[in-house]
Scaffold this motif. Structure first.
Motif, short mmCIF file in Angstrom:
data_model
loop_
_atom_site.label_atom_id
_atom_site.label_comp_id
_atom_site.label_asym_id
_atom_site.label_seq_id
_atom_site.Cartn_x
_atom_site.Cartn_y
_atom_site.Cartn_z
N GLY A 18 0.81 -1.22 0.00
CA GLY A 18 0.00 0.00 0.00
C GLY A 18 0.83 1.26 0.00
O GLY A 18 1.72 1.43 0.83
N ARG A 19 0.54 2.16 -0.94
CA ARG A 19 1.30 3.40 -1.08
C ARG A 19 0.71 4.54 -0.26
O ARG A 19 1.17 5.67 -0.35
N GLY A 20 -0.32 4.24 0.54
CA GLY A 20 -0.94 5.30 1.35
C GLY A 20 -0.28 5.46 2.71
O GLY A 20 -0.64 6.35 3.47
N LYS A 41 -4.60 -8.12 0.97
CA LYS A 41 -5.79 -7.42 1.48
C LYS A 41 -7.04 -7.86 0.72
O LYS A 41 -8.07 -8.16 1.31
N ASN A 91 -8.61 6.02 -2.15
CA ASN A 91 -8.34 7.05 -1.16
C ASN A 91 -7.53 8.20 -1.78
O ASN A 91 -6.34 8.07 -2.03
N GLU A 143 -5.37 12.53 0.67
CA GLU A 143 -4.08 13.22 0.64
C GLU A 143 -3.98 14.42 1.60
O GLU A 143 -3.78 15.56 1.17
N GLY A 169 -8.66 10.60 5.95
CA GLY A 169 -7.78 9.75 5.16
C GLY A 169 -7.67 8.36 5.77
O GLY A 169 -7.33 7.39 5.08
N GLU A 179 -8.92 4.94 6.76
CA GLU A 179 -9.92 4.26 5.93
C GLU A 179 -11.31 4.13 6.54
O GLU A 179 -12.30 4.25 5.83
N ASN A 187 -7.92 1.35 -1.11
CA ASN A 187 -6.51 1.48 -1.49
C ASN A 187 -6.21 2.92 -1.87
O ASN A 187 -7.11 3.67 -2.27
N ASN A 188 -4.95 3.24 -1.79
CA ASN A 188 -4.48 4.56 -2.14
C ASN A 188 -4.43 4.74 -3.68
O ASN A 188 -4.29 3.75 -4.41
N THR A 204 -1.42 3.11 -5.28
CA THR A 204 -1.53 1.65 -5.31
C THR A 204 -2.32 1.23 -6.55
O THR A 204 -1.89 0.36 -7.31
N GLY A 231 -4.42 5.59 13.75
CA GLY A 231 -3.05 5.99 13.41
C GLY A 231 -2.76 7.46 13.68
O GLY A 231 -1.60 7.84 13.84
C1 LIG Z 1 -4.85 9.78 10.24
C2 LIG Z 1 -4.66 8.97 8.99
C3 LIG Z 1 -4.71 9.59 7.76
C4 LIG Z 1 -4.55 8.86 6.58
N1 LIG Z 1 -4.59 9.53 5.40
C5 LIG Z 1 -4.48 8.81 4.24
C6 LIG Z 1 -4.57 9.47 2.98
O1 LIG Z 1 -4.74 10.69 2.91
N2 LIG Z 1 -4.47 8.72 1.86
C7 LIG Z 1 -4.29 7.35 1.91
O2 LIG Z 1 -4.23 6.71 0.88
N3 LIG Z 1 -4.19 6.71 3.09
C8 LIG Z 1 -4.29 7.40 4.25
N4 LIG Z 1 -4.23 6.73 5.44
C9 LIG Z 1 -4.09 5.26 5.42
C10 LIG Z 1 -5.44 4.57 5.22
O3 LIG Z 1 -6.04 4.34 6.48
C11 LIG Z 1 -5.31 3.22 4.52
O4 LIG Z 1 -4.33 2.48 5.17
C12 LIG Z 1 -4.94 3.32 3.06
O5 LIG Z 1 -5.83 4.14 2.36
C13 LIG Z 1 -4.96 1.94 2.45
O6 LIG Z 1 -4.50 1.99 1.12
P1 LIG Z 1 -3.12 1.35 0.68
O7 LIG Z 1 -3.02 0.02 1.33
O8 LIG Z 1 -3.20 1.27 -0.79
O9 LIG Z 1 -2.04 2.27 1.15
C14 LIG Z 1 -4.36 7.46 6.64
C15 LIG Z 1 -4.31 6.83 7.88
C16 LIG Z 1 -4.45 7.56 9.04
C17 LIG Z 1 -4.38 6.86 10.36
#
Ligand SMILES: Cc1cc2nc3c(=O)[nH]c(=O)nc-3n(C[C@H](O)[C@H](O)[C@H](O)COP(=O)(O)O)c2cc1C
Ligand code: FES
Lengths: 148, 405
Positions: free
Chosen positions: B54-56, B65, B80, B83, B163, B165, B199-200, B203, B380
């Motif tokens: 995951g790139r998020g 996942k 997602n 950002e 952000g 999820e 997903n971000n 990703t 988080g």
């Molecule tokens: C406070 C907080 C803010 C987040 N903001 C983002 C965000 O802006 N964009 C994002 O992709 N993931 C963000 N995440 C992570 C997401 O909860 C989630 O892990 C992610 O979207 C999963 O996608 P990925 O597995 O492709 O990274 C954030 C997590 C936390 C705890």
């Protein structure tokens, strides 16, 4: 000006459409009027407290009237080191208001915001959602001049 | 000289991003066509094998996942695009330069997990991106390339926590964006209680090329444990404040000095914060660390979103961390006590240190508070909020001590 009832009605079939309705209301009125919140509660079948809770959770939504031009200064760390504080002081001095206030003529509102995702151009402001990059205090009079 | 490798941004500045035909002519939607002829399970296996993490920020294997999604009548794919991490502008860059690749990635996921409905949650600060995405979706639909997979864009309204999820899901449902307790994880019970893959943007944008060129190709690029590339966004006191896409075995030093062109105004390097405002601060001595997820964790830092915030030797670390504490105090949603009270007190103590009114006891207190937040916060946000304080106390303690009474 569009009627708030019509605006809300156009979102009532959208699942979870409350926030979309608020965006549309704010687009029209620059803020979300109290009567509109009550109507949203009725249309979406939630309590007024819940509808108000949603409207006040999001920093982008406002339940107070604001100016024609909403100027927001990014105060996140990258913009901070690039001189955001000096820019905001220049806006306060020229407008004679503090952050969070609206000028008496209802023209300008000054707000702080967190990062708006334009960090290649720090420090950054937005005027009615349009970003402007690399702002210095001496540009402030010219920027205000352009807002007719 | 280190070079960019472009997978996610392969079409950037080469095609007209607002013309679906350009994307198709560049090989777009072939991957989706290919997966339609494949068994969904095989698609998941391929993505799992590619080990695209995951790139998020959380770095979880995307295929793994997806494999947890149980059978259900309705399932959702959520992209997602919130950002909100200060210093980050990569997802905006990806979408503005090539929106169709994100849509194609989402549709690939849709086929793999058996979902017909996608949502893109775009932050409220990007209304122009919402417009561009809606146009891209209309064009893709008109061409028929998405088949029966539908995508709707929803706009956030200025809340960093959205952000996360589950907070994001709450927000799409029209509620306050407060995180849910996990488990159940969204993959099992997400949007409107249906299985939902979140997903971000980045990703998703990796998926078409993974399908076209194969898992082995992808897995061989960059660092073995976190293969592929990462889009990084440079900001702060660096010459080139630009987005770059580099293999994940690129070092921080290469990022700053080769791609970034070094420190602005001929000054010297002091610190870099990577991964967004919740990321750790990194001193000069650790600059030869590769940027991949595990290498960054091993030095107590994060890859996070890939924001790279560079500070020169004139910068006041304590003042910057105070500003960062203000961010968390402002963005804490208030649902859980350790984060609500913790971010408030962190900011209070940081302000006291910054104005020269604190004693060594205040530092002890903030360290204790930080440990509680890292362990006890619900999501988080609160867990990561003390990171900048802890890492600067570790690497730049003298800057704190200088300000104590
Ligand atoms: C406070 C907080 C803010 C987040 N903001 C983002 C965000 O802006 N964009 C994002 O992709 N993931 C963000 N995440 C992570 C997401 O909860 C989630 O892990 C992610 O979207 C999963 O996608 P990925 O597995 O492709 O990274 C954030 C997590 C936390 C705890
Ligand atoms: S930090 Fe100000 S726009 Fe990102």
């Amino acid at each position: 000006m569009a009627n708030y009832r019509d605006i809300i009605a156009s979102y009532q079939d959208k699942p979870g459409g409350i926030i979309e309705a608020y965006h549309a209301l704010q687009e029209e009125f620059n803020y979300i009027p109290r009567e509109a919140i009550d109507e949203v509660a009725r249309v979406f079948g939630v309590s007024e407290a819940q509808a108000y809770g949603v409207a006040t959770f999001y920093s982008y939504l406002s339940v107070e009237p604001r100016g024609k031009y909403i100027i927001r200064m990014c105060e996140s760390a990258p913009c901070h080191v690039a001189g955001a504080d000096e820019v905001i002081k220049a806006f306060e001095n020229h407008l004679g208001i503090k952050v969070g206030e609206t000028t008496a003529d209802g023209k300008f509102t000054l707000e702080l915001t967190q990062c708006i995702g334009q960090c290649q151009g720090i420090p950054v402001i937005t005027i009615n959602r349009v970003p402007y990059e690399g702002i210095s205090p001496d540009q402030v009079p010219m920027i205000l001049e352009k807002c007719k | 000289m280190a070079e960019e490798v472009r997978i996610v941004l392969r079409n950037a500045d080469k095609i007209d991003p607002n013309n679906v035909d350009d994307y198709i002519n560049a090989g777009g939607y072939q991957a989706l066509e290919k997966v339609r002829g494949m068994d969904p399970k095989a698609v998941i296996e391929e993505v799992k094998k590619a080990n695209v993490r995951g790139r998020g920020g959380a770095g979880f294997n995307a295929g793994l996942k997806w494999s947890f999604v149980p059978p259900a009548d309705v399932k959702y794919v959520v992209c997602n695009l919130d950002e909100g991490e200060p210093g980050t502008y990569k997802d905006r860059t990806i979408v503005q330069k090539d929106p169709q690749t994100v849509l194609e990635g989402m549709a690939i996921c849709g086929h793999a997990i058996g979902s017909k409905q996608g949502y893109i949650y775009c932050r409220g600060e990007y209304p122009y991106v919402v417009e561009q995405l809606n146009q891209a979706i209309d064009q893709a639909k008109a061409k028929g390339v998405l088949g029966d997979f539908d995508i709707e864009v929803r706009m956030g309204a200025g809340a960093y926590v959205c952000g996360e999820e589950t907070a994001l899901i709450e927000s799409i449902e029209g509620h306050r964006g407060e995180p849910r307790f996990k488990p159940p994880f969204p993959g099992v019970e997400g949007l409107w209680a249906k299985p939902t893959v979140v997903n971000n943007v980045e990703t998703f944008a990796n998926l078409p090329e993974i399908i076209n060129k194969g898992a082995d190709w992808f897995a061989s690029i960059g660092a073995p444990n976190y293969p592929g590339t990462k889009v990084l966004t440079l900001t702060g006191d660096v010459v080139n404040r630009v987005p770059i896409e580099v293999p994940t075995n690129t070092t921080i030093r290469e990022v700053i000095y080769e791609f970034g062109g070094g420190i602005r105004n001929g000054r010297k390097f002091k610190a870099v914060q990577i991964g967004g405002t919740s990321g750790g601060f990194i001193p000069e001595s650790l600059l030869d660390t590769p940027i991949d997820f595990d290498s960054m964790s091993s030095i107590g830092a994060t890859l996070g979103t890939g924001a790279v915030f560079i500070m020169d030797d004139t910068r006041d670390i304590v003042d910057i961390v105070t500003r960062i504490s203000k961010f968390f105090e402002h963005e804490s949603c208030g649902k859980c006590n350790p984060c609500r009270e913790g971010t408030f007190r962190c900011y209070e103590i940081m302000k006291k240190i910054n104005r020269g009114a604190a004693s060594a006891k205040d530092i002890d207190n903030i360290v204790l508070l930080a440990r509680v937040m890292q362990k006890a916060a619900l999501c988080g946000l609160g867990q990561a909020a003390p990171g900048p304080i802890m890492t600067t106390l570790q690497h730049f303690r003298h800057e704190y001590e200088r300000k104590l009474v």
